[in-house]
Enzyme design. Structure first.
Site, PDB file in Angstrom:
ATOM      1  N   GLY A   1      -8.470  12.271  -6.453  1.00 12.76           N
ATOM      2  CA  GLY A   1      -8.678  11.754  -5.105  1.00 12.76           C
ATOM      3  C   GLY A   1      -8.097  12.584  -3.977  1.00 12.76           C
ATOM      4  O   GLY A   1      -8.623  12.584  -2.866  1.00 12.76           O
TER       5      GLY A   1
ATOM      6  N   GLU B   1      -0.820  12.294  -2.088  1.00  9.10           N
ATOM      7  CA  GLU B   1      -1.578  11.218  -2.735  1.00  9.10           C
ATOM      8  C   GLU B   1      -2.721  10.784  -1.833  1.00  9.10           C
ATOM      9  O   GLU B   1      -2.533  10.680  -0.620  1.00  9.10           O
ATOM     10  CB  GLU B   1      -0.663  10.009  -2.968  1.00  9.10           C
ATOM     11  CG  GLU B   1       0.073  10.009  -4.285  1.00  9.10           C
ATOM     12  CD  GLU B   1      -0.777   9.467  -5.434  1.00  9.10           C
ATOM     13  OE1 GLU B   1      -2.027   9.450  -5.347  1.00  9.10           O
ATOM     14  OE2 GLU B   1      -0.179   9.056  -6.431  1.00  9.10           O
ATOM     15  N   ASP B   2      -3.872  10.466  -2.415  1.00  8.51           N
ATOM     16  CA  ASP B   2      -4.967   9.924  -1.622  1.00  8.51           C
ATOM     17  C   ASP B   2      -4.612   8.540  -1.087  1.00  8.51           C
ATOM     18  O   ASP B   2      -4.801   8.239   0.079  1.00  8.51           O
ATOM     19  CB  ASP B   2      -6.276   9.870  -2.439  1.00  8.51           C
ATOM     20  CG  ASP B   2      -6.129   9.159  -3.781  1.00  8.51           C
ATOM     21  OD1 ASP B   2      -4.999   8.760  -4.162  1.00  8.51           O
ATOM     22  OD2 ASP B   2      -7.157   9.001  -4.463  1.00  8.51           O
TER      23      ASP B   2
ATOM     24  N   ASP C   1      -0.962   2.368  -3.574  1.00 17.64           N
ATOM     25  CA  ASP C   1      -1.292   0.942  -3.667  1.00 17.64           C
ATOM     26  C   ASP C   1      -0.047   0.215  -4.195  1.00 17.64           C
ATOM     27  O   ASP C   1       0.879  -0.047  -3.442  1.00 17.64           O
ATOM     28  CB  ASP C   1      -2.521   0.831  -4.573  1.00 17.64           C
ATOM     29  CG  ASP C   1      -3.098  -0.563  -4.694  1.00 17.64           C
ATOM     30  OD1 ASP C   1      -2.967  -1.342  -3.742  1.00 17.64           O
ATOM     31  OD2 ASP C   1      -3.684  -0.882  -5.736  1.00 17.64           O
TER      32      ASP C   1
ATOM     33  N   LYS D   1      -1.031   1.126   1.349  1.00 22.65           N
ATOM     34  CA  LYS D   1      -1.210  -0.331   1.452  1.00 22.65           C
ATOM     35  C   LYS D   1       0.163  -0.994   1.332  1.00 22.65           C
ATOM     36  O   LYS D   1       0.596  -1.321   0.228  1.00 22.65           O
ATOM     37  CB  LYS D   1      -2.097  -0.843   0.316  1.00 22.65           C
ATOM     38  CG  LYS D   1      -3.525  -0.329   0.305  1.00 22.65           C
ATOM     39  CD  LYS D   1      -4.280  -0.944  -0.878  1.00 22.65           C
ATOM     40  CE  LYS D   1      -5.644  -0.359  -1.037  1.00 22.65           C
ATOM     41  NZ  LYS D   1      -6.334  -0.825  -2.269  1.00 22.65           N
TER      42      LYS D   1
ATOM     43  N   PHE E   1     -10.128  -2.838  -1.058  1.00 24.69           N
ATOM     44  CA  PHE E   1     -10.595  -1.670  -1.801  1.00 24.69           C
ATOM     45  C   PHE E   1     -11.414  -0.774  -0.868  1.00 24.69           C
ATOM     46  O   PHE E   1     -12.355  -1.228  -0.231  1.00 24.69           O
ATOM     47  CB  PHE E   1     -11.437  -2.104  -2.998  1.00 24.69           C
ATOM     48  CG  PHE E   1     -11.808  -0.946  -3.887  1.00 24.69           C
ATOM     49  CD1 PHE E   1     -10.870  -0.389  -4.744  1.00 24.69           C
ATOM     50  CD2 PHE E   1     -13.083  -0.399  -3.843  1.00 24.69           C
ATOM     51  CE1 PHE E   1     -11.196   0.688  -5.555  1.00 24.69           C
ATOM     52  CE2 PHE E   1     -13.426   0.678  -4.653  1.00 24.69           C
ATOM     53  CZ  PHE E   1     -12.471   1.225  -5.508  1.00 24.69           C
TER      54      PHE E   1
END
Ligand code: 5GP
Length: 181
Positions: free
Chosen positions: A48, A102-103, A106, A134, A155
């Site tokens: 990603g 990092e893309d 979460d 997030k 998402f």
């Protein structure tokens, strides 16, 4: 494009490309101040982060290196649950200033694993830079020091992020419609 269908799911434009670019500009400025003269090693986490890594480093006019790793997760043969492995780290990181790209962060489980794996090699410092974060889903105590955009717990795809292989090439960020229905 305001809406897009990927496999069986519909997505709507959430953050236009211009805003993503502006957020990466700001983040590059932050990293320039912190790492100028330190020759940082940027480690992009595939797949990603390819987009974010490329967009970020082309804005960084400081001496730096960039490499990529992959985190492979699989279920061990014993009852130890999920096992992770960091693949592709060939650089010596002892004494280096490392920035993990990092893309999206979460729950933070991936970041936790990568941090623990990198710290075994005694870098001078390790920080995390994420395109998306997030905060409401995050469960770890590692600070995510450099964030381009904070998003709610939904998402998303685009700008390197996929839904089952599709959507990585979409400019901007798209949010799933009717998730959970
Ligand atoms: P974490 O370990 O922080 O829970 O999750 C990190 C990984 O989960 C990301 O690198 C990404 O592959 C995946 N992920 C988490 N949230 C999303 C999302 O909203 N969209 C996509 N496409 N992947 C996500």
């Amino acid at each position: 494009m305001q809406r897009v269908r990927l496999h069986d799911k519909d997505f709507e434009l959430f953050i236009p490309e211009s805003e993503v670019n502006a957020a990466i500009d700001r983040l590059a400025g932050e990293l320039r101040v912190r790492y100028n003269g330190k020759r940082p090693l940027f480690i992009g986490v595939l797949n990603g982060a390819f987009f974010f890594a490329a967009e970020l480093v082309k804005r960084l006019d400081i001496e730096c290196e960039i490499t990529f790793v992959k985190v492979a997760s699989y279920h061990g043969t014993r009852s130890t649950g999920k096992v992770s492995e960091l693949i592709g780290l060939n650089e010596r990181i002892e004494g280096r200033h490392v920035v993990v790209l990092e893309d999206i962060v979460d729950t933070g489980n991936t970041v936790r694993y990568i941090m623990d794996a990198l710290n075994e090699h005694h870098p001078a410092s390790v920080s995390i830079a994420a395109l998306l974060f997030k905060p409401d889903a995050y469960t770890q105590d590692i600070p995510i020091e450099h964030v381009a955009v904070r998003i709610p717990n939904a998402f998303v795809v685009g700008s390197g992020l996929d839904h089952d292989g599709l959507g990585r090439n979409l400019p901007g960020i798209y949010k799933i419609i009717n998730s959970g229905q």
